[in-house]
Design a protein around this motif. Structure first.
Motif, PDB file in Angstrom:
ATOM      1  N   VAL A  81      32.322  46.114  60.305  1.00  0.00           N
ATOM      2  CA  VAL A  81      31.977  44.692  60.220  1.00  0.00           C
ATOM      3  C   VAL A  81      33.148  43.855  60.721  1.00  0.00           C
ATOM      4  O   VAL A  81      34.308  44.146  60.437  1.00  0.00           O
ATOM      5  CB  VAL A  81      31.618  44.285  58.774  1.00  0.00           C
ATOM      6  CG1 VAL A  81      31.656  42.771  58.598  1.00  0.00           C
ATOM      7  CG2 VAL A  81      30.237  44.802  58.404  1.00  0.00           C
ATOM      8  N   LEU A  82      32.811  42.826  61.476  1.00  0.00           N
ATOM      9  CA  LEU A  82      33.789  41.827  61.897  1.00  0.00           C
ATOM     10  C   LEU A  82      33.262  40.461  61.492  1.00  0.00           C
ATOM     11  O   LEU A  82      32.113  40.121  61.767  1.00  0.00           O
ATOM     12  CB  LEU A  82      33.991  41.860  63.414  1.00  0.00           C
ATOM     13  CG  LEU A  82      34.936  40.781  63.968  1.00  0.00           C
ATOM     14  CD1 LEU A  82      36.392  41.151  63.680  1.00  0.00           C
ATOM     15  CD2 LEU A  82      34.730  40.579  65.466  1.00  0.00           C
ATOM     16  N   VAL A  83      34.107  39.677  60.832  1.00  0.00           N
ATOM     17  CA  VAL A  83      33.768  38.295  60.502  1.00  0.00           C
ATOM     18  C   VAL A  83      34.504  37.394  61.484  1.00  0.00           C
ATOM     19  O   VAL A  83      35.737  37.445  61.593  1.00  0.00           O
ATOM     20  CB  VAL A  83      34.165  37.935  59.060  1.00  0.00           C
ATOM     21  CG1 VAL A  83      33.746  36.493  58.748  1.00  0.00           C
ATOM     22  CG2 VAL A  83      33.512  38.894  58.069  1.00  0.00           C
ATOM     23  N   ALA A  84      33.760  36.571  62.216  1.00  0.00           N
ATOM     24  CA  ALA A  84      34.343  35.677  63.217  1.00  0.00           C
ATOM     25  C   ALA A  84      34.368  34.248  62.671  1.00  0.00           C
ATOM     26  O   ALA A  84      33.392  33.789  62.072  1.00  0.00           O
ATOM     27  CB  ALA A  84      33.537  35.729  64.509  1.00  0.00           C
ATOM     28  N   TRP A  85      35.481  33.574  62.892  1.00  0.00           N
ATOM     29  CA  TRP A  85      35.665  32.206  62.399  1.00  0.00           C
ATOM     30  C   TRP A  85      36.023  31.272  63.552  1.00  0.00           C
ATOM     31  O   TRP A  85      36.734  31.670  64.476  1.00  0.00           O
ATOM     32  CB  TRP A  85      36.798  32.154  61.382  1.00  0.00           C
ATOM     33  CG  TRP A  85      36.613  33.007  60.176  1.00  0.00           C
ATOM     34  CD1 TRP A  85      37.101  34.277  59.980  1.00  0.00           C
ATOM     35  CD2 TRP A  85      35.898  32.669  58.973  1.00  0.00           C
ATOM     36  NE1 TRP A  85      36.731  34.743  58.746  1.00  0.00           N
ATOM     37  CE2 TRP A  85      35.993  33.781  58.103  1.00  0.00           C
ATOM     38  CE3 TRP A  85      35.194  31.541  58.561  1.00  0.00           C
ATOM     39  CZ2 TRP A  85      35.413  33.787  56.838  1.00  0.00           C
ATOM     40  CZ3 TRP A  85      34.615  31.545  57.299  1.00  0.00           C
ATOM     41  CH2 TRP A  85      34.723  32.656  56.451  1.00  0.00           C
ATOM     42  N   ASP A  86      35.581  30.024  63.446  1.00  0.00           N
ATOM     43  CA  ASP A  86      36.053  28.984  64.361  1.00  0.00           C
ATOM     44  C   ASP A  86      37.526  28.719  64.073  1.00  0.00           C
ATOM     45  O   ASP A  86      37.971  28.818  62.916  1.00  0.00           O
ATOM     46  CB  ASP A  86      35.286  27.679  64.156  1.00  0.00           C
ATOM     47  CG  ASP A  86      33.843  27.759  64.634  1.00  0.00           C
ATOM     48  OD1 ASP A  86      33.532  28.644  65.442  1.00  0.00           O
ATOM     49  OD2 ASP A  86      33.039  26.927  64.168  1.00  0.00           O
TER      50      ASP A  86
ATOM     51  N   GLY B   6      39.281  44.999  52.994  1.00  0.00           N
ATOM     52  CA  GLY B   6      39.388  45.859  54.167  1.00  0.00           C
ATOM     53  C   GLY B   6      38.569  45.431  55.355  1.00  0.00           C
ATOM     54  O   GLY B   6      38.415  46.192  56.311  1.00  0.00           O
ATOM     55  N   ILE B   7      38.054  44.193  55.332  1.00  0.00           N
ATOM     56  CA  ILE B   7      37.156  43.724  56.389  1.00  0.00           C
ATOM     57  C   ILE B   7      37.948  43.068  57.526  1.00  0.00           C
ATOM     58  O   ILE B   7      38.813  42.222  57.299  1.00  0.00           O
ATOM     59  CB  ILE B   7      36.132  42.725  55.820  1.00  0.00           C
ATOM     60  CG1 ILE B   7      35.294  43.391  54.736  1.00  0.00           C
ATOM     61  CG2 ILE B   7      35.237  42.172  56.918  1.00  0.00           C
ATOM     62  CD1 ILE B   7      34.524  44.629  55.200  1.00  0.00           C
TER      63      ILE B   7
END
Length: 298
Positions: free
Chosen positions: A48-53, A103-104
């Motif tokens: 999993v990848l969390v993308a942020w502005d 751990g993400i």
């Protein structure tokens, strides 16, 4: 990489926060942990990848269109709006810290929006299958044989198999569709009198706005507006089309570090009672989202 989950961090955080009237300090972190469990158990994700502005995420598109997303700025100009914004970003910062301790992996970069980062990972990381978690319809353009988009709040999943029925236009013409009708949520105006029904009808017979103009398709008033408004469509294509990310080469990723003690401490500070009661279950589920091989080129 077998099953990649890409989370649009800002879209998910905002929906959790603004849909909760009382907005306790734990609402966004809890929402993300529950979403991670779903990705592990329901979708079978293995990474999993969390993308942020970033703070400068809109800079590139505002060079093309200065009014881009300016409609959102007005909402935070009142005193209550400013305080609400501060509380929201405090929760986002806490959520990012909790995700790291779980751990993400996360990504943010100057001048890039979360959409851009997600597009790069979806198109260039080489996962066998990808699910994008977002409420943003711009990401529908990434749908394909191995990529789907899920709105976890509406429980809606758009795939290449149901795309036409769910969206009303073919995948290969979706960017053109959005360029014609605009995107009010991002403050992008479309061509006057060209709504979704008209654009869908036109694009069932033509691939581009220029082809529609050349074919002189009805209705005449909307067609005349399209002819005089081709510059609007061309500008909107540049704002909406995500294929440009191929030029990035790579994107920055902050690797998470699974630390159950640190994660539990954060949950205790936030009074996340429901999470703490089954904390081991959360750790067990989230650990499935941390690939043993993180050698993917990013």
């Amino acid at each position: 990489m077998k099953m990649l989950g890409l989370i649009d961090g800002g879209a998910v955080a905002a929906r959790h926060y603004f849909a909760t009237p009382t907005r306790p300090a734990r609402v966004i972190p809890t929402g993300f942990l529950n979403l991670l469990v779903r990705l592990a158990t329901q979708f079978g994700c293995t990474h999993v990848l969390v993308a942020w502005d970033s703070r400068t995420s809109t800079a590139r598109r505002r060079q093309l269109f200065p009014e881009y997303k300016q409609n959102r700025v007005a909402r935070t100009q009142t005193e209550d709006g400013k305080k609400d914004k501060e509380r929201y970003f405090e929760q986002v910062a806490t959520t990012m810290a909790l995700l790291w301790a779980m751990g993400i992996d996360q990504s943010s970069a100057p001048g890039l929006e979360a959409d851009d980062l997600i597009a790069f990972a979806a198109l260039h990381w080489g996962a066998e299958r990808t699910v994008i978690i977002s409420t943003d319809s711009d990401l529908y353009q990434l749908v394909g044989p191995t990529t789907s988009v899920c709105d976890p709040f509406a429980m809606r999943i758009v795939t290449d198999g149901n795309f036409d029925n769910e969206v009303g236009v073919g995948i290969d013409r979706y960017v053109e569709f959005k360029a014609m009708v605009g995107d009010p949520s991002d403050g992008i105006p479309g061509v006057p009198l060209v709504g979704p029904k008209t654009a869908s009808k036109w694009l069932s017979a033509s691939k581009t706005a220029e082809e529609v103009v050349n074919a002189a398709l009805p209705p005449p008033k909307a067609a005349a507006n399209l002819k005089s408004g081709l510059h609007i469509v061309r500008r909107n294509r540049a704002l909406i089309d995500l294929r440009w990310v191929a030029s990035l080469g790579r994107i920055p990723v902050t690797r998470g570090h699974l630390d159950p003690v640190a994660a539990r401490t954060l949950c205790e500070k936030l009074w996340m009672r429901d999470v703490l009661e089954t904390f081991g279950t959360y750790i067990g589920a989230v650990s499935k989202l941390i690939p043993s091989d993180r050698s993917v080129a990013v």
